[in-house]
Structure formats: C-alpha cells, structure tokens
Scaffold this motif. Structure first.
Motif, PDB file in Angstrom:
ATOM      1  N   LEU A 174       0.837  -1.198   0.000  1.00 44.91           N
ATOM      2  CA  LEU A 174       0.000   0.000   0.000  1.00 44.91           C
ATOM      3  C   LEU A 174       0.876   1.255   0.000  1.00 44.91           C
ATOM      4  N   ALA A 175       1.940   1.240   0.807  1.00 46.05           N
ATOM      5  CA  ALA A 175       2.862   2.377   0.837  1.00 46.05           C
ATOM      6  C   ALA A 175       3.551   2.556  -0.513  1.00 46.05           C
ATOM      7  N   GLN A 176       3.883   1.444  -1.160  1.00 46.36           N
ATOM      8  CA  GLN A 176       4.529   1.524  -2.475  1.00 46.36           C
ATOM      9  C   GLN A 176       3.595   2.131  -3.510  1.00 46.36           C
ATOM     10  N   LEU A 177       2.305   1.832  -3.404  1.00 50.21           N
ATOM     11  CA  LEU A 177       1.335   2.422  -4.313  1.00 50.21           C
ATOM     12  C   LEU A 177       1.328   3.941  -4.155  1.00 50.21           C
ATOM     13  N   ALA A 178       1.431   4.419  -2.916  1.00 47.96           N
ATOM     14  CA  ALA A 178       1.496   5.865  -2.684  1.00 47.96           C
ATOM     15  C   ALA A 178       2.744   6.454  -3.335  1.00 47.96           C
ATOM     16  N   GLU A 179       3.872   5.746  -3.237  1.00 48.36           N
ATOM     17  CA  GLU A 179       5.101   6.220  -3.867  1.00 48.36           C
ATOM     18  C   GLU A 179       4.952   6.281  -5.388  1.00 48.36           C
ATOM     19  N   ASP A 180       4.325   5.259  -5.952  1.00 39.70           N
ATOM     20  CA  ASP A 180       4.146   5.224  -7.406  1.00 39.70           C
ATOM     21  C   ASP A 180       3.278   6.397  -7.865  1.00 39.70           C
ATOM     22  N   MET A 181       2.220   6.690  -7.099  1.00 42.87           N
ATOM     23  CA  MET A 181       1.348   7.803  -7.480  1.00 42.87           C
ATOM     24  C   MET A 181       2.055   9.137  -7.311  1.00 42.87           C
ATOM     25  N   ALA A 182       2.816   9.271  -6.218  1.00 45.48           N
ATOM     26  CA  ALA A 182       3.488  10.540  -5.952  1.00 45.48           C
ATOM     27  C   ALA A 182       4.577  10.837  -6.971  1.00 45.48           C
ATOM     28  N   ALA A 183       5.086   9.814  -7.624  1.00 42.19           N
ATOM     29  CA  ALA A 183       6.160  10.009  -8.598  1.00 42.19           C
ATOM     30  C   ALA A 183       5.669  10.725  -9.846  1.00 42.19           C
ATOM     31  N   LYS A 184       4.362  10.739 -10.039  1.00 39.57           N
ATOM     32  CA  LYS A 184       3.789  11.399 -11.218  1.00 39.57           C
ATOM     33  C   LYS A 184       2.872  12.532 -10.775  1.00 39.57           C
ATOM     34  N   PRO A 185       3.114  13.763 -11.238  1.00 37.41           N
ATOM     35  CA  PRO A 185       2.222  14.862 -10.849  1.00 37.41           C
ATOM     36  C   PRO A 185       0.845  14.709 -11.482  1.00 37.41           C
ATOM     37  N   ARG A 186      -0.108  15.436 -10.943  1.00 33.45           N
ATOM     38  CA  ARG A 186      -1.458  15.439 -11.503  1.00 33.45           C
ATOM     39  C   ARG A 186      -1.464  16.155 -12.858  1.00 33.45           C
ATOM     40  N   PRO A 187      -2.517  15.953 -13.648  1.00 34.35           N
ATOM     41  CA  PRO A 187      -2.586  16.634 -14.954  1.00 34.35           C
ATOM     42  C   PRO A 187      -2.443  18.140 -14.856  1.00 34.35           C
ATOM     43  N   ASP A 188      -2.871  18.761 -13.715  1.00 35.21           N
ATOM     44  CA  ASP A 188      -2.740  20.218 -13.573  1.00 35.21           C
ATOM     45  C   ASP A 188      -1.366  20.635 -13.084  1.00 35.21           C
ATOM     46  N   GLY A 189      -0.468  19.647 -12.904  1.00 36.75           N
ATOM     47  CA  GLY A 189       0.899  19.958 -12.490  1.00 36.75           C
ATOM     48  C   GLY A 189       1.121  19.973 -10.993  1.00 36.75           C
ATOM     49  N   GLY A 190       0.056  19.892 -10.216  1.00 38.84           N
ATOM     50  CA  GLY A 190       0.196  19.928  -8.773  1.00 38.84           C
ATOM     51  C   GLY A 190       0.582  18.578  -8.196  1.00 38.84           C
ATOM     52  N   PRO A 191       0.972  18.544  -6.902  1.00 36.03           N
ATOM     53  CA  PRO A 191       1.346  17.274  -6.268  1.00 36.03           C
ATOM     54  C   PRO A 191       0.123  16.405  -5.992  1.00 36.03           C
ATOM     55  N   VAL A 192       0.340  15.104  -5.977  1.00 38.10           N
ATOM     56  CA  VAL A 192      -0.732  14.170  -5.649  1.00 38.10           C
ATOM     57  C   VAL A 192      -1.050  14.296  -4.164  1.00 38.10           C
ATOM     58  N   THR A 193      -2.316  14.459  -3.827  1.00 36.52           N
ATOM     59  CA  THR A 193      -2.729  14.673  -2.438  1.00 36.52           C
ATOM     60  C   THR A 193      -3.297  13.391  -1.830  1.00 36.52           C
ATOM     61  N   MET A 194      -3.554  13.462  -0.541  1.00 35.06           N
ATOM     62  CA  MET A 194      -4.170  12.329   0.147  1.00 35.06           C
ATOM     63  C   MET A 194      -5.553  12.043  -0.438  1.00 35.06           C
ATOM     64  N   ALA A 195      -6.272  13.085  -0.798  1.00 35.81           N
ATOM     65  CA  ALA A 195      -7.593  12.890  -1.400  1.00 35.81           C
ATOM     66  C   ALA A 195      -7.473  12.117  -2.714  1.00 35.81           C
ATOM     67  N   ASP A 196      -6.442  12.441  -3.514  1.00 38.69           N
ATOM     68  CA  ASP A 196      -6.218  11.709  -4.761  1.00 38.69           C
ATOM     69  C   ASP A 196      -5.922  10.239  -4.474  1.00 38.69           C
ATOM     70  N   PHE A 197      -5.099  10.017  -3.470  1.00 39.68           N
ATOM     71  CA  PHE A 197      -4.703   8.647  -3.131  1.00 39.68           C
ATOM     72  C   PHE A 197      -5.903   7.833  -2.670  1.00 39.68           C
ATOM     73  N   VAL A 198      -6.720   8.422  -1.793  1.00 39.77           N
ATOM     74  CA  VAL A 198      -7.894   7.712  -1.287  1.00 39.77           C
ATOM     75  C   VAL A 198      -8.889   7.458  -2.415  1.00 39.77           C
ATOM     76  N   GLU A 199      -9.030   8.411  -3.330  1.00 44.01           N
ATOM     77  CA  GLU A 199      -9.918   8.205  -4.482  1.00 44.01           C
ATOM     78  C   GLU A 199      -9.439   7.025  -5.325  1.00 44.01           C
ATOM     79  N   GLU A 200      -8.120   6.917  -5.509  1.00 40.75           N
ATOM     80  CA  GLU A 200      -7.570   5.792  -6.254  1.00 40.75           C
ATOM     81  C   GLU A 200      -7.854   4.476  -5.530  1.00 40.75           C
ATOM     82  N   LEU A 201      -7.704   4.464  -4.211  1.00 38.88           N
ATOM     83  CA  LEU A 201      -7.988   3.247  -3.438  1.00 38.88           C
ATOM     84  C   LEU A 201      -9.459   2.862  -3.554  1.00 38.88           C
ATOM     85  N   ASP A 202     -10.341   3.847  -3.481  1.00 41.68           N
ATOM     86  CA  ASP A 202     -11.774   3.563  -3.599  1.00 41.68           C
ATOM     87  C   ASP A 202     -12.103   2.965  -4.971  1.00 41.68           C
ATOM     88  N   THR A 203     -11.471   3.499  -6.012  1.00 40.63           N
ATOM     89  CA  THR A 203     -11.703   2.974  -7.360  1.00 40.63           C
ATOM     90  C   THR A 203     -11.239   1.523  -7.464  1.00 40.63           C
TER      91      THR A 203
END
Length: 708
Positions: free
Chosen positions: A448-477
């Motif tokens: 689970l921690a590695q998944l967070a690292e993988d997501m954080a390695a890529k910025p969001r389409p708007d250029g901003g950092p991946v947030t906890m809300a983004d991470f939780v949304e990915e987990l829910d999906t």
C-alpha cells in the motif's frame, strides 16, 4: 469383482504397487504419475482378492478434499465401505467413541482456532500482541506440539531446529505454558491434543488397543512426506507390532517443514522396514515433455537429505510449447505483461479456469489482481485473500480516509511521508518483522505504501502534487473494481496452496532473488525447501509454463534485482543491450505515443500516453460512450465499471478504433467484452446514436458473470 479386472489400465509400476498386498510397501510417486490411482487400485485389488475386508482398511490423507476423492474412486472400484479419512477425522471418531469408558464426564470442546485462547494466555503473562502476532504465536505453539516439544524445552528446541520464533523464545514458552493451562482448565481440545490423546489412549489401554487394531488391519497413508512426529506417533499406535502399511509420497514435494513435517519418515522407510517393497512411479501423465524437462532440471540441483531420493520424471504426453522466460523492467510492467498474455490465451480458447498465476507471498497478489481487472480478465483467489479484503488493508484504508477528511486544503506533508506515518501506526516498520503472519501483514501494508510512492512520482494533470484525497480516491476505485461479484476465472494462488492442483497454463511470477528463494530462507535447508516449492509450482502446469521476473520494484526504480538462482541453466543467456532495446520496442515496456517516455502506471498504459501529455480525443464521442455505458449498465443491472472503466472509455475515444482488431488492442477490451460490446462501440465511434447500439443484456449465468 474379478481381481484382475481391477488392474486393467495400470502401467507396469502401478501394477507392481497394486500387487504388493502384504507387508510394508513404499511408493515413491513423482508429480503427475498417478499415485492416487495406484493406491486406490491397490486397496480395491486387496479387497477383491480376499486379503482384507473393506471395513478393515483405513486410508489416511491430509485434506478432506483428498479423502473425498479417494472415497469416490473406491466406490467406482467396488469398495465403497473403505474408510478414507484425515488423521484428525479418524482420531476424533475414535476418541469420541472411547471417551465415556476412558475418561467419562463431559466431552471436551474442540476448538478449530487457537487465536482466542492464545490471546487470553498472552494477556495472562503480561503480553499484548496484535492479531498477526497472535496468529504467529498460535502457529508456533502448533509446531511445538506436533514436534512433541514441551513448554519447558521450547527455547532449546528452537535453537536446535534453527527456527526463528516470532518473539523471544522465553516469551513464547510462557504463552505456550499458559495456553496449555487454560486449555485444560476450560476442557478445550485442539487438533494436536486430539491426536496425542488418541495415541495415548490406545497405548495405555490394552483393551481399546485390541478393539482398534481388530477394526483396522490394513493402512495406507498418502503424502507421507508431510507426516509430522505427532502423526507418526498416532500411526504407530494404530499399527502396534504389525507392518501392513503402505505409504506414498514424494520427497521432492516436501514444502511444510516450517509446520513440523519431515520427509525423514518417507526417505527412511526402507531402513525401518528392511523387507519393504519399494516402488517408484516416474511416468508423468500430467505435463508435456517440455514442462517435465524443466521440473527434472530444477530438482536435479537439489542438495541435502531429500536430494538422494529425487525422482527423474518420464513424460508420457505429446510435445507442447516451450516454456517461456520473460524479463520485465518493473513489477507493474510484469503484472501487465502477464495479464495481456493471459488475455491472448483466453482469446485462443484456453478457459480462464485452466490458467493460474502462482505467487510466493500474499503481498504479490495485489499487482496481478489490478492488472487482470484492467485487462478485463476474471479471476478468483486461492490460498490468499483478495488484497482489499485483508483485515490490515481494510483498517489501513479506513485510517487513510479519516486522514483525508481531517485535512483542510493542501496537505502540509508530502503524500508518501503522510501515508508511511499513518501505516506505521498500524505496523509498517522499516524492515519486516519475525513471524510468518506478521510478515504477510507487513508485506500488505508495504504494498500500500509503495502504491502511494508510485502515485506521488507522477504529478497530476494540472501539475500539482498528488494529495491524500487523490490517493484515497484511487484506493476507492480499486476497491470497487476488485469487489466485483464472484465467478469462475483465472486462479491467483500462493505456491503452497497450489500443491495437489493443476492447470493447462501456469504463470510463475516474481522469480527474483529475495522472493524465490524468499529472503527469510537463511539456512541451506530453508533454501532447499524453497527449491522444492519452486518445483511444485513448475509441476502444476500441464501444457504451458511461463516464468517471469522484474528488474525493479517500480517504474523508473533502480534495476538491481537478479533472476532467481533456480532459473540458472534454464533461462536463455542475458541478452545484449541492443537486443534488450529491440525487445522493449516490441512491447516489453509500454511507452507514451506522444513523448516516448516509459509509462509508469496502469492508467497511463491503458491510455497509451503519459497523463500530463496532451490528449487528442473527441469529447462528444467520450460523452456518447459514457451515456451508452450508463444506459447499458442500468438495463443489465450491473455497475458501470463492469462494462468498461473510465480509463478504457477514454482510451477508446482517443484511439477511435474502426475495426474489431483495432478495438481489441485497447487495454481493458478482452475477448468476452469484444464479442458482447464490440459492434456497439464501433457504431458509436462512427457516429451512430446510443439508442441504436445498446448492447445485449448481461444475464447472470457463469459465462456472462465471467466478464465482470
């Protein structure tokens, strides 16, 4: 029945085993050589020949499934009254029958799980382990009891056995002693005590021993390499001074030494019974010559006490495809590659139920669950729980959701640090703990921690950092996708749970040093057990065997991993740099069709481009696709993602396929979905109205559910 008719259809070695009706008999049976056929025909032949009556035979197996299969075969051979039971079932029956005259009073309560009693015992001595720690303690107590180790001798026994206890040996011994006191105080009976009491009852009461031995005169024990000292104690009590014992097993499939099993009883059978009949079954009817060659090579490298008796299998089937060896850049690429190969096999006619992905640890399964889901391939789990259904992951997701709701605006800490801090409260440490259950829990949290690292390695389409809300949304999906209704599909299984099973196609994945053999295998004996575990995995395949490994944990990570030593002499020599580049161009690594960079995650691979690269899709087409999916889902009464995920719809809108062949190349469009929805999607791409192209309803039968 005519005795000779029972022997019809047996090969020469199976016939030799069946005709050995008296005295000690040892059948060394390699994988796929028909051992169950040999022993059931031997029993039926003995009954038909008048050597023994059906009611005087006791056939002992290790699982209820194996016992049921044996009873079914014996019924078909004209011996329906033969008793085929597990050690525990046979012991419980005898103990329950004789309990009134031996002990009297209320019968003890049989406990199938020690967790609650171990928890109370631990608390009574001032310890409060978590649930994973309790499971490890329970397993350690079971090991001690089956190997006949008492609490006072435990600390010396673990040193002698080179065993690493889940906590200091002295603390384990204290919990063990408290557990035994509690069990006796509350009249509880665990499985180990049941075997021990049954053996003691027979040995201490001559009248009972006589009745048991009059009842059972003819013994057959399957999987004899898995017998532990306590089971051997009970078997000796049943036998007394007689020797009508037939055992069957394969030293090369000894994979439960950690639980107290020892192949010594099998390999030392001839020494104990010098007049024993020894038979070797080596004709492999399961696997193709190509698979058998791999198996023979693997086990020929074995060292140690079991290596002297390894069997060289002789393939009996026609030639099949050569085994495949595949190296990948990273774990996500390996999982995606395996999922695509499986999709191709299914499109070629291989049923999903005849395909298996075998993993060494539970933590590996998450990547393959996700990859198969993304590819639209149905799957089931065996020997491991789906990633998002594991208790520690449910707890972690609940904690992460709470952190998301508690944060206001932009988060103060980077995603990875926040996730690791939260998971640290649940048991995620820098290194894996001792104890098998605790390690499996740690591996799940680490994934689970590695998944967070993988997501954080890529910025969001708007250029901003991946947030906890983004991470939780990915987990829910991911949770929503992986909680689709149950159905028959590709099997994801641990190597241990795969023993005794077989499939047309087997994928052995994650074959790197540290995983196979596992990093915790430190002694020569432990490494050899890992080799035997790999051998078990290889011999599960009937026709197709595919072995793979990855050089890095995550995309862009350091490529420091090495292929498993067990592949030495099997896999092709390491390719040159130029050939590796050519292989990558062929699809070993997915690359962005816009900028050419390596695609880092499943969503990017599905789209065929980096998330931050410009897209070129018709928004009106994507909207038509979504409307059609919504209407189809409502009509079929299934979640929308079951038809196609958002990422798949966007990929279709970007690529605008004009033929079924082009549509099938889109990730997430498997054979079943192509057949069901292909025409409708192509019509939408061409500009038809959704109302004209709604797909046929999905009926909830096995075939239709398989695409969910």
């Amino acid at each position: 029945m005519d005795p000779d008719r029972v022997l019809e259809g047996l090969d020469p070695e199976q016939t030799q085993a069946a005709r050995a009706l008296r005295g000690p008999v040892c059948i060394l049976a390699g994988a796929g050589t028909g051992k169950t056929r040999a022993i059931t025909h031997r029993i039926a032949y003995a009954v038909a020949s008048g050597v023994v009556s059906e009611q005087q035979v006791l056939a002992v197996t290790f699982t209820a499934r194996a016992a049921g299969e044996m009873r079914g075969r014996l019924r078909g051979l004209g011996a329906p009254r033969v008793q085929a039971r597990t050690f525990h079932a046979a012991a419980l029956r005898q103990l329950s029958f004789f309990w009134p005259q031996v002990v009297g009073g209320e019968k003890p309560t049989l406990v199938e799980s020690k967790i609650q009693a171990v928890s109370r015992a631990a608390h009574s001595v001032g310890l409060q382990p978590d649930r994973a720690g309790l499971r490890d303690l329970a397993s350690e107590i079971e090991w001690a009891k089956v190997t006949q180790v008492r609490p006072t001798d435990y600390d010396k026994a673990v040193v002698k056995a080179s065993r690493q206890p889940p906590m200091p040996a002295g603390e384990v011994a204290r919990v063990f002693e408290a557990y035994e006191d509690l069990r006796r105080e509350h009249n509880l009976l665990d499985f180990e005590s049941m075997l021990e009491l049954t053996a003691g009852m027979i040995n201490e009461y001559p009248a009972i021993a006589q009745r048991v031995r009059d009842q059972y005169r003819y013994f057959v024990v399957d999987e004899f390499q898995d017998v532990n000292p306590l089971q051997r104690l009970l078997l000796d009590a049943w036998l007394g001074d007689r020797d009508d014992l037939c055992v069957v097993g394969d030293p090369s499939q000894t994979i439960y030494s950690f639980a107290g099993a020892t192949p010594g009883y099998l390999t030392g059978f001839a020494a104990r019974y010098p007049h024993a009949t020894m038979v070797e079954l080596v004709r492999d009817y399961r696997s193709t010559p190509q698979v058998v060659r791999v198996a023979n090579h693997v086990i020929a490298q074995a060292r140690g006490t079991t290596s002297a008796r390894h069997l060289t299998l002789q393939a009996q089937r026609p030639d099949g495809p050569d085994p495949m060896y595949q190296e990948y850049e990273d774990e996500p690429a390996e999982a995606t590659g395996v999922a695509r190969k499986i999709s191709v096999l299914m499109e070629g006619g291989t049923p999903a139920s005849e395909i298996a992905v075998l993993v060494r640890t539970n933590g590996q399964s998450a990547a393959y669950e996700q990859a198969l889901t993304d590819e639209g391939v149905p799957f089931t789990m065996r020997g491991t729980t789906r990633f998002f259904e594991r208790p520690e992951i449910k707890q972690a997701v609940h904690t992460l959701r709470g952190a998301r709701h508690g944060a206001a605006g932009e988060e103060a800490d980077p995603l990875v640090r926040t996730v690791r801090q939260l998971l640290g409260q649940l048991g995620l440490t820098e290194s894996a703990p001792e104890g098998r259950q605790a390690r499996e829990r740690w591996e799940s949290l680490s994934a689970l921690a590695q998944l967070a690292e993988d997501m954080a390695a890529k910025p969001r389409p708007d250029g901003g950092p991946v947030t906890m809300a983004d991470f939780v949304e990915e987990l829910d999906t991911r949770m929503a996708t992986e909680h689709a209704p149950g159905f028959e599909g590709v099997t994801i299984a641990s190597l241990h749970s795969a023993k005794g099973l077989e499939w047309d196609a087997v994928f052995l994945v994650g074959l790197t040093e540290g995983m196979m053999p596992i990093i915790y295998a430190e002694t020569d004996e432990q490494v050899e057990e890992e080799r035997r575990l790999f051998y078990v995995g290889v011999t599960r395949a009937r026709e197709r065997l595919m072995m793979s490994w990855s050089l890095a944990r995550s995309p862009g990570g350091r490529r420091t991993r090495k292929p498993s030593r067990f592949l030495d002499g099997l896999r092709p020599a390491s390719p040159s740099t130029s050939s590796r580049r050519a292989e990558r161009r062929k699809g070993g690594v997915a690359r962005c069709r816009v900028c050419g960079n390596t695609l880092a995650d499943a969503a990017e691979r599905k789209l065929g481009r980096c998330l931050d690269c410009p897209s070129s899709y018709d928004e009106a087409l994507l909207e038509r696709l979504r409307d059609w999916r919504r209407e189809s889902a409502q009509e079929q009464k299934v979640p929308a993602y079951v038809i196609f995920t958002d990422a798949t719809l966007q990929a279709i809108a970007e690529q605008e396929p004009t033929s079924l062949t082009q549509l099938s190349a889109v990730s997430g469009v498997g054979a079943v979905k192509l057949d069901r929805y292909g025409d409708a999607v192509l019509a939408l791409v061409s500009g038809a109205e959704p109302a004209d192209v709604t797909g046929e309803p999905v009926e909830k039968n096995g075939e239709e559910a398989a695409d969910e």
